[in-house]
Design a protein around this motif. Structure first.
Motif, PDB file in Angstrom:
ATOM      1  N   THR A  13       0.792  -0.998   0.168  1.00 37.76           N
ATOM      2  CA  THR A  13      -0.482   0.078   0.321  1.00 37.76           C
ATOM      3  C   THR A  13       0.980   1.041   0.035  1.00 37.76           C
ATOM      4  N   ASP A  14       1.994   1.298   0.565  1.00 36.96           N
ATOM      5  CA  ASP A  14       2.953   2.343   0.842  1.00 36.96           C
ATOM      6  C   ASP A  14       3.444   2.546  -0.986  1.00 36.96           C
ATOM      7  N   LEU A  15       4.145   1.550  -1.458  1.00 36.28           N
ATOM      8  CA  LEU A  15       4.536   1.746  -2.780  1.00 36.28           C
ATOM      9  C   LEU A  15       3.438   2.276  -3.488  1.00 36.28           C
ATOM     10  N   VAL A  16       2.620   1.809  -2.932  1.00 36.24           N
ATOM     11  CA  VAL A  16       1.142   2.082  -4.251  1.00 36.24           C
ATOM     12  C   VAL A  16       1.170   3.564  -3.800  1.00 36.24           C
ATOM     13  N   GLN A  17       0.544   4.224  -2.602  1.00 37.07           N
ATOM     14  CA  GLN A  17       0.563   5.739  -2.053  1.00 37.07           C
ATOM     15  C   GLN A  17       2.043   6.573  -2.886  1.00 37.07           C
ATOM     16  N   PHE A  18       2.911   5.868  -2.552  1.00 35.02           N
ATOM     17  CA  PHE A  18       4.066   6.772  -3.470  1.00 35.02           C
ATOM     18  C   PHE A  18       3.936   6.789  -5.073  1.00 35.02           C
ATOM     19  N   VAL A  19       3.731   5.649  -5.717  1.00 34.05           N
ATOM     20  CA  VAL A  19       3.543   5.939  -7.003  1.00 34.05           C
ATOM     21  C   VAL A  19       2.564   6.856  -7.614  1.00 34.05           C
ATOM     22  N   LEU A  20       1.649   6.917  -6.895  1.00 34.80           N
ATOM     23  CA  LEU A  20       0.247   7.791  -6.980  1.00 34.80           C
ATOM     24  C   LEU A  20       0.825   8.932  -6.557  1.00 34.80           C
ATOM     25  N   ALA A  21       1.773   9.281  -5.590  1.00 31.50           N
ATOM     26  CA  ALA A  21       2.048  10.918  -5.675  1.00 31.50           C
ATOM     27  C   ALA A  21       3.223  11.283  -6.593  1.00 31.50           C
ATOM     28  N   TYR A  22       4.265   9.958  -7.000  1.00 24.92           N
ATOM     29  CA  TYR A  22       5.021  10.822  -8.281  1.00 24.92           C
ATOM     30  C   TYR A  22       4.212  10.381  -9.571  1.00 24.92           C
ATOM     31  N   LYS A  23       3.142  10.240  -9.847  1.00 21.32           N
ATOM     32  CA  LYS A  23       2.953   9.085 -11.183  1.00 21.32           C
ATOM     33  C   LYS A  23       3.253  10.568 -12.412  1.00 21.32           C
ATOM     34  N   PRO A  24       3.349  11.526 -12.198  1.00 26.25           N
ATOM     35  CA  PRO A  24       3.780  12.434 -13.978  1.00 26.25           C
ATOM     36  C   PRO A  24       5.397  12.300 -14.089  1.00 26.25           C
ATOM     37  N   ILE A  25       5.985  12.046 -12.974  1.00 27.29           N
ATOM     38  CA  ILE A  25       7.161  11.015 -12.857  1.00 27.29           C
ATOM     39  C   ILE A  25       7.627   9.916 -13.621  1.00 27.29           C
ATOM     40  N   PHE A  26       6.946   8.839 -12.825  1.00 30.24           N
ATOM     41  CA  PHE A  26       6.992   7.878 -12.924  1.00 30.24           C
ATOM     42  C   PHE A  26       6.813   7.621 -15.041  1.00 30.24           C
ATOM     43  N   GLU A  27       5.112   8.556 -15.490  1.00 26.72           N
ATOM     44  CA  GLU A  27       4.734   8.424 -16.422  1.00 26.72           C
ATOM     45  C   GLU A  27       5.672   8.306 -18.265  1.00 26.72           C
ATOM     46  N   ASP A  28       7.013   9.157 -17.217  1.00 26.06           N
ATOM     47  CA  ASP A  28       7.694   9.668 -18.129  1.00 26.06           C
ATOM     48  C   ASP A  28       8.783   7.875 -18.579  1.00 26.06           C
ATOM     49  N   ASN A 108      13.100   2.098   1.304  1.00 28.91           N
ATOM     50  CA  ASN A 108      12.871   2.783   1.839  1.00 28.91           C
ATOM     51  C   ASN A 108      11.599   4.004   1.178  1.00 28.91           C
ATOM     52  N   MET A 109      10.902   4.375   1.373  1.00 28.42           N
ATOM     53  CA  MET A 109      10.298   5.621   1.361  1.00 28.42           C
ATOM     54  C   MET A 109      11.283   6.506   1.235  1.00 28.42           C
ATOM     55  N   GLY A 110      11.629   7.476   2.201  1.00 27.86           N
ATOM     56  CA  GLY A 110      12.734   7.908   2.558  1.00 27.86           C
ATOM     57  C   GLY A 110      13.485   8.217   1.260  1.00 27.86           C
ATOM     58  N   THR A 111      14.251   7.221   1.008  1.00 30.69           N
ATOM     59  CA  THR A 111      15.667   7.100   0.319  1.00 30.69           C
ATOM     60  C   THR A 111      14.339   6.914  -1.578  1.00 30.69           C
ATOM     61  N   LEU A 115      15.468   9.772  -4.510  1.00 33.48           N
ATOM     62  CA  LEU A 115      15.899   9.319  -5.654  1.00 33.48           C
ATOM     63  C   LEU A 115      14.980   9.490  -7.461  1.00 33.48           C
ATOM     64  N   VAL A 116      13.786   9.584  -6.805  1.00 33.55           N
ATOM     65  CA  VAL A 116      13.078   9.676  -7.828  1.00 33.55           C
ATOM     66  C   VAL A 116      12.863  11.592  -7.956  1.00 33.55           C
ATOM     67  N   ARG A 117      12.583  12.047  -6.464  1.00 36.53           N
ATOM     68  CA  ARG A 117      13.364  13.591  -7.267  1.00 36.53           C
ATOM     69  C   ARG A 117      14.528  13.541  -8.250  1.00 36.53           C
ATOM     70  N   GLY A 118      15.565  13.332  -7.574  1.00 31.13           N
ATOM     71  CA  GLY A 118      17.038  12.901  -8.335  1.00 31.13           C
ATOM     72  C   GLY A 118      16.631  13.267  -9.536  1.00 31.13           C
ATOM     73  N   LEU A 119      15.434  12.151 -10.302  1.00 29.25           N
ATOM     74  CA  LEU A 119      15.411  11.650 -11.447  1.00 29.25           C
ATOM     75  C   LEU A 119      14.539  12.819 -12.111  1.00 29.25           C
ATOM     76  N   GLU A 120      14.207  12.754 -11.243  1.00 32.21           N
ATOM     77  CA  GLU A 120      12.818  14.186 -12.095  1.00 32.21           C
ATOM     78  C   GLU A 120      13.950  15.328 -12.572  1.00 32.21           C
ATOM     79  N   ARG A 121      14.793  15.580 -11.836  1.00 34.51           N
ATOM     80  CA  ARG A 121      15.481  16.592 -12.124  1.00 34.51           C
ATOM     81  C   ARG A 121      17.219  15.843 -13.495  1.00 34.51           C
ATOM     82  N   GLY A 122      17.446  15.178 -13.302  1.00 32.48           N
ATOM     83  CA  GLY A 122      17.868  14.548 -14.449  1.00 32.48           C
ATOM     84  C   GLY A 122      19.591  14.281 -13.674  1.00 32.48           C
TER      85      GLY A 122
END
Length: 134
Positions: A13-28, A108-111, A115-122
């Motif tokens: 459930t935590d991972l699903v919530q995480f993906v939903l929160a960052y869906k605009p990043i994961f879409e790419d 874990n969610m913190g790390t 990483l996802v924010r880093g992915l977003e920044r390139g």
């Protein structure tokens, strides 16, 4: 980028919530996941997820094989450190492969957020350079 999504039962459930929160990043990006985790992410988000077997049935090993071929760029693995896992050797092997092949890994969610924010920044474009050299 190719991103693997894995979660133990108590963390799905935590991972699903995480993906939903960052869906605009994961879409790419291309998403891969172990069985039930992938199904839950796909149903909740509408994102396309390539699903492997469940972890205990070899899904962790399937993702590990892609890592060994340098065909995975990032692993997000929400582990449950308080519950014994029957396939713990497979989990350890997957984490070891990430270390061997320098694949960014969040357990874990913190790390994962960093990483996802880093992915977003390139910040992970170095992975594309490595893939193009092969």
């Amino acid at each position: 980028m190719k991103i693997a999504l894995i979660a133990h039962d108590k963390k799905k459930t935590d991972l699903v919530q995480f993906v939903l929160a960052y869906k605009p990043i994961f879409e790419d990006h291309e998403l891969f996941a172990t069985g039930t985790t992938g199904l839950r992410v796909q149903e909740a988000s509408g994102l396309n997820v390539h699903r492997f077997q469940s972890g205990p049935l070899g899904g962790d090993q399937e993702i590990g094989a892609l890592i060994a071929k340098n065909d995975m760029d990032l692993v997000i693995f929400f582990r449950d450190p308080l519950t014994a896992q029957p396939h713990e050797p497979d989990i350890t092997a997957l984490i070891r492969l990430c270390d061997v092949y320098s694949i960014p890994l969040a357990t874990n969610m913190g790390t994962a957020e960093i990483l996802v924010r880093g992915l977003e920044r390139g910040d992970l474009h170095w992975r594309e350079v490595i893939e193009n050299e092969e």
